[in-house]
Write a protein that holds these residues in place. Structure first.
Motif, PDB file in Angstrom:
ATOM      1  N   VAL A   1       0.841  -1.190   0.000  1.00  0.00           N
ATOM      2  CA  VAL A   1       0.000   0.000   0.000  1.00  0.00           C
ATOM      3  C   VAL A   1       0.880   1.245   0.000  1.00  0.00           C
ATOM      4  CG1 VAL A   1      -1.733   1.299   1.326  1.00  0.00           C
ATOM      5  CG2 VAL A   1      -1.864  -1.189   1.229  1.00  0.00           C
ATOM      6  N   ASN A   2       0.419   2.284  -0.666  1.00  0.00           N
ATOM      7  CA  ASN A   2       1.081   3.592  -0.630  1.00  0.00           C
ATOM      8  C   ASN A   2       1.066   4.114   0.808  1.00  0.00           C
ATOM      9  OD1 ASN A   2       1.674   6.375  -0.757  1.00  0.00           O
ATOM     10  ND2 ASN A   2       0.709   6.608  -2.752  1.00  0.00           N
ATOM     11  N   LYS A   3       2.220   4.479   1.336  1.00  0.00           N
ATOM     12  CA  LYS A   3       2.349   4.892   2.739  1.00  0.00           C
ATOM     13  C   LYS A   3       1.568   6.156   3.065  1.00  0.00           C
ATOM     14  CE  LYS A   3       6.682   7.451   2.012  1.00  0.00           C
ATOM     15  NZ  LYS A   3       6.099   8.785   2.201  1.00  0.00           N
ATOM     16  N   ASP A   4       1.077   6.857   2.064  1.00  0.00           N
ATOM     17  CA  ASP A   4       0.324   8.098   2.290  1.00  0.00           C
ATOM     18  C   ASP A   4      -1.183   7.938   2.092  1.00  0.00           C
ATOM     19  OD1 ASP A   4       2.678   9.660   2.779  1.00  0.00           O
ATOM     20  OD2 ASP A   4       3.052   9.679   0.616  1.00  0.00           O
TER      21      ASP A   4
ATOM     22  N   ASN B   1      -3.493 -14.861   3.552  1.00  0.00           N
ATOM     23  CA  ASN B   1      -2.499 -14.930   4.630  1.00  0.00           C
ATOM     24  C   ASN B   1      -1.267 -14.100   4.281  1.00  0.00           C
ATOM     25  OD1 ASN B   1      -1.337 -15.710   7.081  1.00  0.00           O
ATOM     26  ND2 ASN B   1      -0.307 -17.468   6.133  1.00  0.00           N
ATOM     27  N   ALA B   2      -1.435 -12.789   4.363  1.00  0.00           N
ATOM     28  CA  ALA B   2      -0.420 -11.887   3.822  1.00  0.00           C
ATOM     29  C   ALA B   2       0.183 -10.979   4.888  1.00  0.00           C
ATOM     30  CB  ALA B   2      -1.038 -11.025   2.725  1.00  0.00           C
ATOM     31  N   SER B   3       1.388 -10.570   4.626  1.00  0.00           N
ATOM     32  CA  SER B   3       2.003  -9.469   5.351  1.00  0.00           C
ATOM     33  C   SER B   3       1.565  -8.164   4.686  1.00  0.00           C
ATOM     34  CB  SER B   3       3.525  -9.596   5.317  1.00  0.00           C
ATOM     35  OG  SER B   3       4.145  -8.517   5.973  1.00  0.00           O
ATOM     36  N   LEU B   4       1.463  -7.099   5.470  1.00  0.00           N
ATOM     37  CA  LEU B   4       1.046  -5.798   4.947  1.00  0.00           C
ATOM     38  C   LEU B   4       2.213  -4.828   5.044  1.00  0.00           C
ATOM     39  CD1 LEU B   4      -1.173  -3.861   3.921  1.00  0.00           C
ATOM     40  CD2 LEU B   4      -1.789  -3.455   6.312  1.00  0.00           C
ATOM     41  N   LEU B   5       2.676  -4.353   3.889  1.00  0.00           N
ATOM     42  CA  LEU B   5       3.821  -3.449   3.841  1.00  0.00           C
ATOM     43  C   LEU B   5       3.459  -2.164   3.112  1.00  0.00           C
ATOM     44  CD1 LEU B   5       6.694  -5.964   2.929  1.00  0.00           C
ATOM     45  CD2 LEU B   5       6.178  -5.005   5.186  1.00  0.00           C
ATOM     46  N   PHE B   6       4.248  -1.133   3.348  1.00  0.00           N
ATOM     47  CA  PHE B   6       4.065   0.163   2.693  1.00  0.00           C
ATOM     48  C   PHE B   6       5.248   0.470   1.786  1.00  0.00           C
ATOM     49  CE2 PHE B   6       1.842   1.395   6.883  1.00  0.00           C
ATOM     50  CZ  PHE B   6       0.660   0.818   6.467  1.00  0.00           C
ATOM     51  N   THR B   7       4.993   1.321   0.825  1.00  0.00           N
ATOM     52  CA  THR B   7       6.071   1.809  -0.039  1.00  0.00           C
ATOM     53  C   THR B   7       5.760   3.241  -0.441  1.00  0.00           C
ATOM     54  OG1 THR B   7       7.432   1.305  -1.981  1.00  0.00           O
ATOM     55  CG2 THR B   7       5.048   1.046  -2.214  1.00  0.00           C
ATOM     56  N   ASP B   8       6.697   3.870  -1.111  1.00  0.00           N
ATOM     57  CA  ASP B   8       6.460   5.205  -1.651  1.00  0.00           C
ATOM     58  C   ASP B   8       5.486   5.092  -2.817  1.00  0.00           C
ATOM     59  OD1 ASP B   8       8.522   6.431   0.062  1.00  0.00           O
ATOM     60  OD2 ASP B   8       9.897   5.261  -1.172  1.00  0.00           O
ATOM     61  N   GLY B   9       4.750   6.177  -3.080  1.00  0.00           N
ATOM     62  CA  GLY B   9       3.716   6.122  -4.097  1.00  0.00           C
ATOM     63  C   GLY B   9       4.225   5.934  -5.501  1.00  0.00           C
ATOM     64  N   ASN B  10       5.407   6.472  -5.797  1.00  0.00           N
ATOM     65  CA  ASN B  10       5.910   6.454  -7.170  1.00  0.00           C
ATOM     66  C   ASN B  10       7.067   5.497  -7.411  1.00  0.00           C
ATOM     67  OD1 ASN B  10       4.123   8.491  -8.174  1.00  0.00           O
ATOM     68  ND2 ASN B  10       5.355  10.016  -7.089  1.00  0.00           N
ATOM     69  N   SER B  11       7.554   4.881  -6.353  1.00  0.00           N
ATOM     70  CA  SER B  11       8.705   3.991  -6.525  1.00  0.00           C
ATOM     71  C   SER B  11       8.715   2.931  -5.435  1.00  0.00           C
ATOM     72  CB  SER B  11      10.017   4.789  -6.482  1.00  0.00           C
ATOM     73  OG  SER B  11      10.168   5.436  -5.222  1.00  0.00           O
ATOM     74  N   LEU B  12       9.445   1.872  -5.677  1.00  0.00           N
ATOM     75  CA  LEU B  12       9.573   0.785  -4.715  1.00  0.00           C
ATOM     76  C   LEU B  12      10.667   1.126  -3.722  1.00  0.00           C
ATOM     77  CD1 LEU B  12       8.824  -2.083  -3.767  1.00  0.00           C
ATOM     78  CD2 LEU B  12      10.518  -2.959  -5.407  1.00  0.00           C
ATOM     79  N   ASN B  13      10.305   1.264  -2.472  1.00  0.00           N
ATOM     80  CA  ASN B  13      11.285   1.579  -1.438  1.00  0.00           C
ATOM     81  C   ASN B  13      12.245   0.406  -1.246  1.00  0.00           C
ATOM     82  OD1 ASN B  13      12.113   1.538   1.621  1.00  0.00           O
ATOM     83  ND2 ASN B  13      11.575   3.659   1.132  1.00  0.00           N
ATOM     84  N   GLU B  14      13.522   0.724  -1.140  1.00  0.00           N
ATOM     85  CA  GLU B  14      14.544  -0.320  -1.037  1.00  0.00           C
ATOM     86  C   GLU B  14      14.386  -1.146   0.239  1.00  0.00           C
ATOM     87  OE1 GLU B  14      16.912  -1.442  -3.112  1.00  0.00           O
ATOM     88  OE2 GLU B  14      16.041  -0.140  -4.650  1.00  0.00           O
TER      89      GLU B  14
ATOM     90  N   ILE C   1       0.510  -8.203  -3.949  1.00  0.00           N
ATOM     91  CA  ILE C   1      -0.748  -7.574  -4.351  1.00  0.00           C
ATOM     92  C   ILE C   1      -0.678  -6.093  -4.001  1.00  0.00           C
ATOM     93  CG2 ILE C   1      -3.250  -7.545  -4.049  1.00  0.00           C
ATOM     94  CD1 ILE C   1      -3.029 -10.479  -3.133  1.00  0.00           C
ATOM     95  N   LEU C   2      -0.681  -5.248  -5.015  1.00  0.00           N
ATOM     96  CA  LEU C   2      -0.664  -3.809  -4.800  1.00  0.00           C
ATOM     97  C   LEU C   2      -2.087  -3.304  -4.696  1.00  0.00           C
ATOM     98  CD1 LEU C   2       1.827  -4.666  -6.838  1.00  0.00           C
ATOM     99  CD2 LEU C   2       2.251  -2.216  -6.810  1.00  0.00           C
ATOM    100  N   VAL C   3      -2.343  -2.407  -3.758  1.00  0.00           N
ATOM    101  CA  VAL C   3      -3.702  -1.919  -3.514  1.00  0.00           C
ATOM    102  C   VAL C   3      -3.746  -0.403  -3.615  1.00  0.00           C
ATOM    103  CG1 VAL C   3      -5.579  -1.745  -1.831  1.00  0.00           C
ATOM    104  CG2 VAL C   3      -4.276  -3.878  -2.035  1.00  0.00           C
ATOM    105  N   GLY C   4      -4.641   0.072  -4.494  1.00  0.00           N
ATOM    106  CA  GLY C   4      -4.946   1.498  -4.535  1.00  0.00           C
ATOM    107  C   GLY C   4      -3.969   2.328  -5.328  1.00  0.00           C
ATOM    108  N   ASN C   5      -3.740   3.522  -4.824  1.00  0.00           N
ATOM    109  CA  ASN C   5      -3.004   4.565  -5.537  1.00  0.00           C
ATOM    110  C   ASN C   5      -1.494   4.355  -5.451  1.00  0.00           C
ATOM    111  OD1 ASN C   5      -2.370   6.947  -6.866  1.00  0.00           O
ATOM    112  ND2 ASN C   5      -2.618   8.200  -5.029  1.00  0.00           N
ATOM    113  N   ILE C   6      -0.985   3.483  -6.291  1.00  0.00           N
ATOM    114  CA  ILE C   6       0.466   3.225  -6.396  1.00  0.00           C
ATOM    115  C   ILE C   6       0.838   3.235  -7.867  1.00  0.00           C
ATOM    116  CG2 ILE C   6       2.356   1.641  -5.875  1.00  0.00           C
ATOM    117  CD1 ILE C   6       0.806   0.446  -3.675  1.00  0.00           C
ATOM    118  N   SER C   7       1.971   3.853  -8.178  1.00  0.00           N
ATOM    119  CA  SER C   7       2.438   3.937  -9.558  1.00  0.00           C
ATOM    120  C   SER C   7       2.736   2.554 -10.138  1.00  0.00           C
ATOM    121  CB  SER C   7       3.697   4.804  -9.619  1.00  0.00           C
ATOM    122  OG  SER C   7       4.312   4.711 -10.888  1.00  0.00           O
ATOM    123  N   LYS C   8       2.522   2.434 -11.450  1.00  0.00           N
ATOM    124  CA  LYS C   8       2.889   1.202 -12.141  1.00  0.00           C
ATOM    125  C   LYS C   8       4.385   0.935 -12.056  1.00  0.00           C
ATOM    126  CE  LYS C   8      -0.920   1.308 -15.495  1.00  0.00           C
ATOM    127  NZ  LYS C   8      -1.265   1.379 -16.934  1.00  0.00           N
TER     128      LYS C   8
END
Length: 409
Positions: free
Chosen positions: A45-48, A65-78, A98-105
């Motif tokens: 999910v986008n962290k914002d 059965n998933a872990s839930l992680l965040f990343t930046d909206g426009n890029s994959l956080n290292e 599985i990407l959810v919502g407002n995240i860049s391709k």
């Protein structure tokens, strides 16, 4: 004491989740939840995006059965990529992330370049995204309705969704978006639970939902404020529909404690509701425990008999370091959860006389009366829901009284 211990102190019955920001918090919680097993997938999910995060919580449950992680909206956080690599998700229907919502391709492309198969769930807005997720979940009998305008009263719903898999749909105070109406109408014999007061979701919305032909039941879990609503949800149980935590009896309970100005940390921690101690969320302030939370914990925590302390015990996860929730508040939580203080009071009774002894006994008597009232409520819940359309049970220091719902909501 070094800086780490100062910012993330320990107490006997609490665990702090300390991290620099919400993204790091999601990683730390993933490490705790999936330390010796692999998830089937990672939810990203986008962290914002708070409402995307809330909508995504039901995907955490089985069978995904998933872990839930965040990343930046426009890029994959290292750092997020590093945790995905550590998790090495097994895959669910051939999908690992599985990407959810407002995240860049760009995020999907980066994951694909690292060998991960991805799926992006996204609508025109988070209302649509939640509707799409409800179709993906497929097998459920209950849905949660929360405000899509103000997360403060409904964010607690994400913990139940992660725990039980029931999806979340969003409405506005006086309007139900078309996609939400369409999603509900396509469900068969569904039960609807509104999480929030009439301040965020009006009675008109409730009445409309109650009138739909395919809706078997509509119930509201409300309260005067988000703190009270969280407590009411934690103790709510509908035995006919298998909905609600039902934490309304004395025993060893665990909770996650968060505060509303850190919503993404709250969302990141829904894994604690999915695994381990399966915790509901209780809301607190940085330096203060709301009285409704304090009363509730003291009502349900175990009272140990004389002799050697033994399980059940209480536990609390605290979200953030002392800049988010102070050490003062942590000590208050510790005092609420601890069974030792009550035992010490009992052991010291022999050294008390007169008025002091009477005061201690009166406190125990009040707790006993309140607990008996709670048991009565739980036994009768099949006959008279505590949140039915006409009445609500309101707790007082010496039990409860039955009052018109308009006095409370």
């Amino acid at each position: 004491m070094n800086d780490a211990l100062k910012s993330c102190p320990f107490t006997l019955n609490t665990t702090r989740i300390c991290a620099y920001d919400e993204l790091d918090t999601s990683i730390e919680i993933s490490k705790i939840g999936f330390n010796n097993m692999k998830p089937n997938a990672v939810i990203l999910v986008n962290k914002d995006e708070v409402f995307d995060g809330i909508a995504a919580t039901s995907l955490v449950h089985f069978p995904i059965n998933a872990s839930l992680l965040f990343t930046d909206g426009n890029s994959l956080n290292e750092k997020t990529l590093g945790e995905i690599e550590r998790l090495s998700p097994k895959g669910y229907n051939g999908v690992q992330v599985i990407l959810v919502g407002n995240i860049s391709k760009n995020v999907s492309f980066a994951l694909n370049d690292h060998g991960y198969r991805t799926k992006h769930i996204s609508g025109r807005n988070y209302y649509d995204t939640a509707c799409i997720i409800s179709r993906i979940r497929k097998e459920f009998n209950n849905i949660l309705i929360i405000s899509g305008e103000d997360y403060s009263e409904g964010i607690i719903a994400g913990y139940w969704s992660a725990h039980h898999g029931d999806p979340i749909l969003f409405v506005q105070r006086n309007r139900i978006p078309n996609c939400t109406i369409d999603a509900i109408k396509k469900m068969n014999d569904i039960n609807i639970y509104i999480i929030g007061s009439t301040k965020t979701i009006s009675k008109d919305v409730e009445y409309y939902l109650s009138g739909l032909d395919n809706v078997k039941k509509v119930d509201r879990i409300g309260g005067e404020n988000p703190y009270e609503i969280a407590v009411n949800f934690s103790r709510y149980n509908d035995t006919k529909t298998d909905f609600g935590w039902g934490r309304n009896y004395r025993g060893g309970h665990a909770f996650t404690f968060g505060q509303l100005n850190e919503p993404m940390k709250i969302i990141a921690s829904v894994v604690f509701a999915h695994m381990g101690k399966h915790t509901p969320l209780l809301l607190i302030e940085k330096d203060k425990i709301p009285e409704v939370v304090n009363r509730y914990i003291n009502l349900i925590k175990p009272i140990q008999p004389k002799g050697m302390p033994k399980p059940p015990f209480m536990h609390g996860f605290i979200l953030g370091d002392v800049s988010n929730i102070s050490y003062k508040a942590q000590k208050m939580i510790e005092g609420m959860l601890s069974i030792d203080q009550h035992m010490m009071n009992n052991e010291n009774m022999e050294g008390m006389t007169g008025k002091m002894k009477d005061n201690v006994m009166n406190v125990d008597k009040e707790n006993m009366i309140m607990n008996n009232g709670m048991q009565d409520m739980n036994e009768n819940i099949e006959h008279d829901s505590i949140y039915d359309k006409d009445y609500i049970f309101e707790w007082r220091n010496l039990g409860y009284r039955k009052v018109n719902v308009d006095e409370i909501l």
